[in-house]
Scaffold this active site. Structure first.
Site, PDB file in Angstrom:
ATOM      1  N   GLY A  12     -13.037  -0.404   1.419  1.00 29.35           N
ATOM      2  CA  GLY A  12     -11.327  -0.368   1.265  1.00 29.35           C
ATOM      3  C   GLY A  12     -11.220   0.792   0.130  1.00 29.35           C
ATOM      4  NE  ARG A  79     -14.180  -2.344   4.901  1.00 29.53           N
ATOM      5  CZ  ARG A  79     -13.211  -2.491   4.579  1.00 29.53           C
ATOM      6  NH1 ARG A  79     -12.116  -2.146   5.304  1.00 29.53           N
ATOM      7  NH2 ARG A  79     -12.701  -2.772   3.305  1.00 29.53           N
ATOM      8  CG  ASP A 111     -19.763  -6.604  -2.054  1.00 27.90           C
ATOM      9  OD1 ASP A 111     -18.576  -6.160  -1.789  1.00 27.90           O
ATOM     10  OD2 ASP A 111     -20.272  -7.897  -1.648  1.00 27.90           O
ATOM     11  CB  THR A 133     -13.540  -2.869  -4.579  1.00 26.79           C
ATOM     12  OG1 THR A 133     -12.888  -4.034  -4.086  1.00 26.79           O
ATOM     13  CG2 THR A 133     -14.469  -3.509  -5.487  1.00 26.79           C
ATOM     14  CG  ASP A 135     -11.178  -6.947  -2.982  1.00 24.97           C
ATOM     15  OD1 ASP A 135     -10.029  -7.133  -2.698  1.00 24.97           O
ATOM     16  OD2 ASP A 135     -12.123  -6.909  -2.147  1.00 24.97           O
ATOM     17  CG  ASP A 137     -15.362  -8.033  -4.688  1.00 25.64           C
ATOM     18  OD1 ASP A 137     -15.525  -7.243  -5.200  1.00 25.64           O
ATOM     19  OD2 ASP A 137     -15.379  -8.341  -3.547  1.00 25.64           O
ATOM     20  NE  ARG A 179     -13.590  -7.817   1.434  1.00 27.67           N
ATOM     21  CZ  ARG A 179     -14.374  -6.683   1.776  1.00 27.67           C
ATOM     22  NH1 ARG A 179     -15.442  -6.719   1.748  1.00 27.67           N
ATOM     23  NH2 ARG A 179     -13.885  -5.708   2.461  1.00 27.67           N
TER      24      ARG A 179
HETATM   25  P1  ADP Z   1     -17.199  -2.501   0.106  1.00 27.34           P
HETATM   26  O1  ADP Z   1     -17.845  -1.263  -0.114  1.00 27.34           O
HETATM   27  O2  ADP Z   1     -15.329  -2.040  -0.318  1.00 27.34           O
HETATM   28  O3  ADP Z   1     -17.528  -3.817  -0.146  1.00 27.34           O
HETATM   29  P2  ADP Z   1     -17.732  -2.781   2.885  1.00 27.34           P
HETATM   30  O4  ADP Z   1     -18.225  -4.216   2.773  1.00 27.34           O
HETATM   31  O5  ADP Z   1     -16.806  -2.597   4.333  1.00 27.34           O
HETATM   32  O6  ADP Z   1     -16.849  -2.309   1.773  1.00 27.34           O
HETATM   33  O7  ADP Z   1     -19.016  -1.661   2.889  1.00 27.34           O
HETATM   34  C1  ADP Z   1     -18.588  -0.423   3.136  1.00 27.34           C
HETATM   35  C2  ADP Z   1     -19.581   0.345   3.890  1.00 27.34           C
HETATM   36  O8  ADP Z   1     -21.068   0.039   3.263  1.00 27.34           O
HETATM   37  C3  ADP Z   1     -20.098  -0.482   5.090  1.00 27.34           C
HETATM   38  O9  ADP Z   1     -19.241  -0.106   6.209  1.00 27.34           O
HETATM   39  C4  ADP Z   1     -21.469   0.083   5.349  1.00 27.34           C
HETATM   40  O10 ADP Z   1     -21.560   1.529   5.948  1.00 27.34           O
HETATM   41  C5  ADP Z   1     -22.023  -0.097   4.101  1.00 27.34           C
HETATM   42  N1  ADP Z   1     -22.847  -1.261   4.003  1.00 27.34           N
HETATM   43  C6  ADP Z   1     -22.410  -2.493   3.841  1.00 27.34           C
HETATM   44  N2  ADP Z   1     -23.150  -3.426   3.709  1.00 27.34           N
HETATM   45  C7  ADP Z   1     -24.330  -2.774   3.918  1.00 27.34           C
HETATM   46  C8  ADP Z   1     -25.758  -3.195   3.931  1.00 27.34           C
HETATM   47  N3  ADP Z   1     -26.087  -4.480   3.858  1.00 27.34           N
HETATM   48  N4  ADP Z   1     -26.649  -2.173   4.192  1.00 27.34           N
HETATM   49  C9  ADP Z   1     -26.154  -0.789   4.335  1.00 27.34           C
HETATM   50  N5  ADP Z   1     -25.061  -0.551   4.129  1.00 27.34           N
HETATM   51  C10 ADP Z   1     -24.183  -1.296   3.999  1.00 27.34           C
HETATM   52  O1  F6P Z   2     -11.693  -4.844  -0.337  1.00 32.26           O
HETATM   53  C1  F6P Z   2     -10.471  -4.515  -0.436  1.00 32.26           C
HETATM   54  C2  F6P Z   2      -9.612  -5.112   0.511  1.00 32.26           C
HETATM   55  O2  F6P Z   2      -8.141  -4.790   0.492  1.00 32.26           O
HETATM   56  C3  F6P Z   2      -9.712  -6.727   0.512  1.00 32.26           C
HETATM   57  O3  F6P Z   2      -8.807  -7.098  -0.649  1.00 32.26           O
HETATM   58  C4  F6P Z   2      -9.125  -6.974   1.704  1.00 32.26           C
HETATM   59  O4  F6P Z   2      -9.591  -8.482   2.324  1.00 32.26           O
HETATM   60  C5  F6P Z   2      -9.634  -6.061   2.781  1.00 32.26           C
HETATM   61  O5  F6P Z   2     -10.074  -4.857   1.784  1.00 32.26           O
HETATM   62  C6  F6P Z   2      -9.143  -5.659   3.857  1.00 32.26           C
HETATM   63  O6  F6P Z   2      -9.629  -4.730   4.480  1.00 32.26           O
HETATM   64  P1  F6P Z   2      -9.155  -3.589   5.812  1.00 32.26           P
HETATM   65  O7  F6P Z   2      -8.710  -2.256   4.927  1.00 32.26           O
HETATM   66  O8  F6P Z   2     -10.357  -3.551   6.678  1.00 32.26           O
HETATM   67  O9  F6P Z   2      -8.029  -4.344   6.152  1.00 32.26           O
END
Ligand code: ADP
Ligand code: F6P
Length: 377
Positions: A12, A79, A111, A133, A135, A137, A179
């Protein structure tokens, strides 16, 4: 031979991501390093475009300087599920080394993005994470990039909501993002004087909210604000309260699969407390805002530290670095610890309790209103 670094934003978007990219570009330039901007998060590394270099373009500091205050992320974000596959990660690491000749990557994301970065570290690509982020978190850091801005957006919104709530004597349910982390909700609640805060970290009961709102109203406060963090819905005890049936009977028929939401909570409270209740979901305005001074300054320091780390420091094997804030200062730690959330940041129980138990002391006007209401009854 001069080095080449890459930078990408992932997950995000969060306010301050652009400022961090600019900072990386400025410090890379200072050291004579070529910087490649990778578009659309990890997607940009998959080489899917016809022109493979299209997603990986040279970033010059003079071209990016003007994006410093731009909302969203200039590099775009995404993502990318494919990126979790070992064979894809192997190919990407190989391309980074042999096709793009990238000596280090700065990953700006949450994360999930950190886990992806860690997978690249294990394949010999040096990575530094900047916690982009809203969040907040990631327990290793006191603040993530964009969190302060998101809180400020929520505070501004809640101040406006409390003004109209006061004008109409109506309670209001306000849903914020975060989140599974209630930090945005907690900070917004304490900064605005909200009477309720509901977070995913703690179980809560709908009947209890009803009871407490009724007691606020009985005391003359019929304009209370209930701040709830998005995923706290999953943590509420609804089992004892047949809210679908209640809504069907009194307000609006809802299907049994209908999720509980701020709007439905407002409907239930209206029925149970006998006053009009409204709801607002603050939503994506939290992500698309202009970064506050705090976030812009954090971005500057984080970008500088990221370049410095990639140039001068060697991480532990299979690890990288993650940048954060500790005791108010920007610092770095192990990416592995950060990605796997091995650090613990205790939930602020006292603050949570304080917001949710502070009694409302009625003013003269309130007592008149309560008396008038009682007469009507
Ligand atoms: P954020 O980085 O904000 O937590 P996401 O959880 O959607 O957002 O993760 C972003 C991107 O990071 C995912 O779309 C994927 O490409 C990569 N990613 C997430 N989890 C993993 C994982 N366990 N191993 C490898 N890549 C990951
Ligand atoms: O991680 C940032 C965030 O805005 C969270 O607060 C929320 O749950 C999520 O992303 C929403 O994701 P998306 O952009 O996929 O709707």
């Amino acid at each position: 031979m001069s080095k080449t670094f890459g930078v990408l934003t992932s997950g995000g978007d969060s306010p301050g991501m652009n400022a961090a990219v600019v900072s990386v570009a400025r410090f890379a330039e200072q050291y004579g390093i070529d910087l490649m901007g990778i578009r659309r998060g990890y997607n940009g590394l998959l080489g899917k475009n016809d022109n493979e270099l299209n997603d990986i373009r040279k970033l010059r500091s003079e071209t990016v300087l003007d994006i410093l205050d731009l909302r969203g992320t200039y590099l775009r974000t995404a993502r990318c599920e494919e990126f979790k596959l070992p064979e894809v990660l192997d190919r990407v690491a190989d391309d980074l080394k042999h096709k793009y000749h990238i000596d280090g990557l700065v990953i700006i994301g949450g994360d999930g993005s950190y886990k992806g970065a860690l997978d690249l570290c294990k394949r010999g690509i040096p990575c530094v994470g900047i916690p982009g982020t809203i969040d907040n978190d990631l327990p290793y850091t006191e603040a993530t990039l964009g969190y302060d801005t998101a809180v400020n957006v929520c505070v501004e919104a809640v101040r406006s909501i409390r003004a109209t709530s006061r004008s109409h004597d109506r309670p209001h349910v306000v849903e914020v993002m975060g989140r599974y982390c209630g930090d945005i909700a907690m900070r917004t609640a304490i900064a605005t004087g909200a009477e309720f805060v509901i977070v995913p970290e703690r179980k809560w009961d709908l009947r209890d909210v009803v009871k407490r709102l009724n007691s606020q109203i009985a005391n003359g406060n019929s304009r209370a604000t209930i701040i709830i963090c998005e995923h706290a819905w999953e943590n509420g005890n609804m089992a004892d309260y047949p809210w679908q049936e209640v809504l069907c009977e009194h307000d609006k028929c809802v299907h049994e699969d209908t999720p509980f939401s701020s709007q439905n909570m407002a409907r239930v409270l209206k029925y149970e407390c006998g006053v009009e209740v409204r709801s607002t979901v603050i939503g994506y305005t939290q992500r698309g805002a202009i970064p506050t001074a705090y976030d812009s300054a954090f971005a500057f320091e984080a970008g500088r530290m990221a370049v410095d780390l990639l140039l001068h420091k060697t991480p532990e094997p299979d690890d990288g670095f993650a940048i954060g804030v500790r005791d108010g200062r920007v610092f770095h730690t192990s990416l592995r610890r950060a990605a796997l959330k091995l650090d613990h940041r205790p939930f602020n129980e006292e603050l949570y309790h304080t917001v949710n138990t502070l009694p409302y002391l009625p003013r003269e006007d309130d007592l008149i209103l309560v008396a008038a209401r009682n007469v009507k009854k």
